[in-house]
Design a protein around this motif. Structure first.
Motif, PDB file in Angstrom:
ATOM      1  N   GLY A  16      55.648 127.502  44.850  1.00 16.77           N
ATOM      2  CA  GLY A  16      56.341 128.391  44.663  1.00 16.77           C
ATOM      3  C   GLY A  16      55.752 129.644  44.610  1.00 16.77           C
ATOM      4  N   LEU A  19      54.584 130.836  47.846  1.00 12.65           N
ATOM      5  CA  LEU A  19      55.992 130.908  49.283  1.00 12.65           C
ATOM      6  C   LEU A  19      56.389 132.398  49.008  1.00 12.65           C
ATOM      7  CD1 LEU A  19      57.173 127.606  49.104  1.00 12.65           C
ATOM      8  CD2 LEU A  19      57.037 128.597  51.191  1.00 12.65           C
ATOM      9  N   ARG A  31      56.535 127.869  56.015  1.00 11.27           N
ATOM     10  CA  ARG A  31      57.408 127.901  55.217  1.00 11.27           C
ATOM     11  C   ARG A  31      57.594 126.747  54.936  1.00 11.27           C
ATOM     12  NH1 ARG A  31      59.819 132.753  55.641  1.00 11.27           N
ATOM     13  NH2 ARG A  31      61.622 131.628  55.502  1.00 11.27           N
ATOM     14  N   ASN A  35      56.392 123.430  51.775  1.00 12.48           N
ATOM     15  CA  ASN A  35      56.985 122.845  51.250  1.00 12.48           C
ATOM     16  C   ASN A  35      57.259 121.476  50.820  1.00 12.48           C
ATOM     17  OD1 ASN A  35      58.734 123.360  48.744  1.00 12.48           O
ATOM     18  ND2 ASN A  35      60.714 123.791  49.991  1.00 12.48           N
ATOM     19  N   ASP A 104      68.154 126.186  54.996  1.00 10.36           N
ATOM     20  CA  ASP A 104      67.407 127.114  54.753  1.00 10.36           C
ATOM     21  C   ASP A 104      67.455 128.379  55.293  1.00 10.36           C
ATOM     22  OD1 ASP A 104      66.332 125.380  56.869  1.00 10.36           O
ATOM     23  OD2 ASP A 104      63.937 125.971  56.430  1.00 10.36           O
ATOM     24  N   HIS A 111      62.767 128.339  49.547  1.00  7.97           N
ATOM     25  CA  HIS A 111      62.011 127.578  49.637  1.00  7.97           C
ATOM     26  C   HIS A 111      60.953 127.200  47.967  1.00  7.97           C
ATOM     27  CE1 HIS A 111      62.439 125.490  53.495  1.00  7.97           C
ATOM     28  NE2 HIS A 111      62.502 126.972  53.964  1.00  7.97           N
ATOM     29  N   GLN A 115      59.938 124.864  44.979  1.00  5.80           N
ATOM     30  CA  GLN A 115      59.558 124.556  44.651  1.00  5.80           C
ATOM     31  C   GLN A 115      59.938 124.759  42.559  1.00  5.80           C
ATOM     32  OE1 GLN A 115      56.890 122.712  45.136  1.00  5.80           O
ATOM     33  NE2 GLN A 115      58.158 121.956  46.804  1.00  5.80           N
TER      34      GLN A 115
END
Length: 509
Positions: A16, A19, A31, A35, A104, A111, A115
């Protein structure tokens, strides 16, 4: 000290963070790959962790090598590993659907938030003390606010405001409860709390009881237990399907906390406070079960109906756990896995149905024939079997196991009547919806939406249903494992010994 217990927390945290820091620099496809890789890695770690604790071992990781109760500990037993496995599997297929549908797109934060949501969920299942449970609650809730509002729209903003307001109240009560228990007992480590509660003086019984019941209220809100349930159907119906599918595990966090705190801190060895939650949990669970069924029957939108079916599953799950028997806990934990995957699949199906009905969306009114009606109708039929507990799939196995567990209690006729009555209402609600959406559909939509990559949209749904099929085929070994989980929970001394050793049996000063 086991390093494996911290990996399910480190992976989503690092993924996380990466990202988030690179959201402006790397393309969407990369990305997505990062993920998905992190999600499937967590699935592998959860499976490995479950294999390590399947024999009854309890893995403890003390951060900074500070021993409990003075330091922060992460504890992985059978229950925690089972919850991690369910969460990771759900996350993988919800994310695959989000990528396939393009959910998304439109924000670089989807993303990272996904996470961080997993970071909060995994932390809540692994933490060994109440304060860090509060911290992980706040992390997963902050991430869920962003995911809930992803894509915008007035309906999502309105639902998000209600969600935020209620959870802020819950967070405040959590702090009050933690402060009361710490001020009275001098510890927030759950194993140490269990020791301290078993030795609490008579003059401190009142404050400890108040703190415990405040915690019950907080966990009831997270679980959407009656009368704190009304936020769930509209909130889950307002967000995107992939996020709603991931949220299928959110109510289970509250159920996990009720089970963990109820069996450990206020368990059989808690003296005068033993079974503090027992008198409250079962009647409220039955009320949730009945009201959820009535809500599903009265719903005018498909996604709202699925939200009420989530309440039905919450009611049945907590009815099983509220029996406080090994068979009840085993049946409840089996049903927990089933209903998580079945609910997620139905949310995804509802999204595809709504997309194919033009302006009618998911309103339960007769409308045009849906593109791919054969596929979607078949999927809806199977999901209906799963959600209502009709044979021969895992919903029937779980519900039958719960019914058998109720026979051990003297009020079994009332519980059986409530469970079967709610099942009948659920069947009527789902059959009515299927009839309106498929059997009474006529003509074509004036401006039908394009159907892009239908197979990639359907594969995550098939995967979730495949897990339910696996739970059906291997029902006996899974139920056996879940019964062993219940046995371990009813022996809180094992958990206390694992966390506090070599200081087991000594409460904090």
């Amino acid at each position: 000290m086991s390093q494996l217990a911290i990996l399910p927390i480190l992976v989503p945290l690092l993924a996380g963070t990466l990202l988030l820091l690179t959201r402006r620099w790397i393309p969407l496809d990369l990305r997505r790959g990062l993920n998905l890789s992190a999600a499937f890695l967590q699935l592998a770690l959860a499976a490995l962790l479950l294999s390590r604790v399947e024999t009854g071992d309890i893995l403890v990781h003390a951060l900074g090598n500070w021993p409990a109760p003075y330091g922060i500990v992460l504890v992985a037993d059978r229950l925690a590993a089972w919850m991690l496995l369910i969460t990771a599997a759900l996350a993988c297929f919800a994310l695959l659907f989000a990528v396939a549908k393009g959910t998304d797109r439109g924000s670089r934060h989807f993303h990272p938030l996904f996470q961080l949501q997993l970071f909060g969920l995994n932390g809540a299942f692994l933490t060994g003390d109440l304060f860090n449970l509060f911290v992980f609650f706040e992390i997963l809730l902050l991430a869920s606010y962003g995911l809930l509002l992803h894509g915008g729209g007035a309906e999502r903003v309105r639902a998000g405001l209600h969600f935020v307001a209620l959870n802020l109240v819950g967070s405040t009560l959590f702090l009050f409860a933690a402060g009361t228990l710490y001020g009275t007992l001098g510890t927030l480590n759950m194993a140490d709390l269990a020791v301290a509660v078993s030795r609490v003086s008579e003059e401190n019984l009142g404050p400890v009881r108040v703190g415990g019941l405040l915690l019950f209220g907080v966990f009831a809100l997270k679980t959407a237990l009656f009368p704190l349930h009304l936020w769930l159907p509209t909130t889950y119906a307002a967000t995107s399907a992939a996020v709603a599918a991931l949220f299928a595990i959110m109510t289970k966090v509250g159920a996990y906390c009720l089970l963990r705190v109820g069996t450990l801190v206020f368990g059989p060895d808690a003296g005068p406070l033993a079974g503090l939650y027992a008198d409250w949990l079962l009647p409220l669970a039955v009320a949730t079960l009945i009201l959820g069924s009535l809500g599903a029957l009265a719903a005018t939108r498909l996604r709202t109906q699925v939200g009420y079916l989530v309440l039905v599953s919450v009611g049945l799950l907590l009815t099983a756990l509220g029996l406080s028997t090994r068979s009840g806990m085993g049946a409840g934990l089996y049903y927990l896995a089933h209903t998580t995957f079945a609910t997620a699949a139905l949310f995804l199906i509802a999204e595809l149905i709504a997309n194919g009905r033009g302006q009618l969306s998911d309103r339960l009114d007769p409308g045009p024939v849906i593109p791919l009606a054969g596929w979607l109708g078949g999927l809806f039929f199977v999901s209906g079997l799963l959600m209502t507990g009709l044979p021969p799939l895992s919903g029937f196995v779980g519900k039958l196991a719960v019914l058998r567990a109720t026979l051990e209690t003297p009020i079994w006729p009332w519980l059986t009547a409530a469970i079967l009555g709610s099942s009948l209402l659920g069947i009527v609600a789902v059959v009515r919806s299927g009839s309106l959406l498929f059997l009474r559909a006529e003509g074509r939509a004036e401006d039908p939406p394009p159907v892009s990559a239908p197979l990639s949209n359907i594969l995550p749904i098939l995967a979730l249903m495949g897990i339910c099929l696996a739970l059906t085929v291997w029902a006996e070994p899974v139920l056996k494992l879940m019964t062993e989980v219940g046995e371990q929970l009813l022996r809180p001394g094992d958990y206390i010994q694992a966390v506090l050793a070599p200081n087991a049996g000594r409460a904090s000063p």
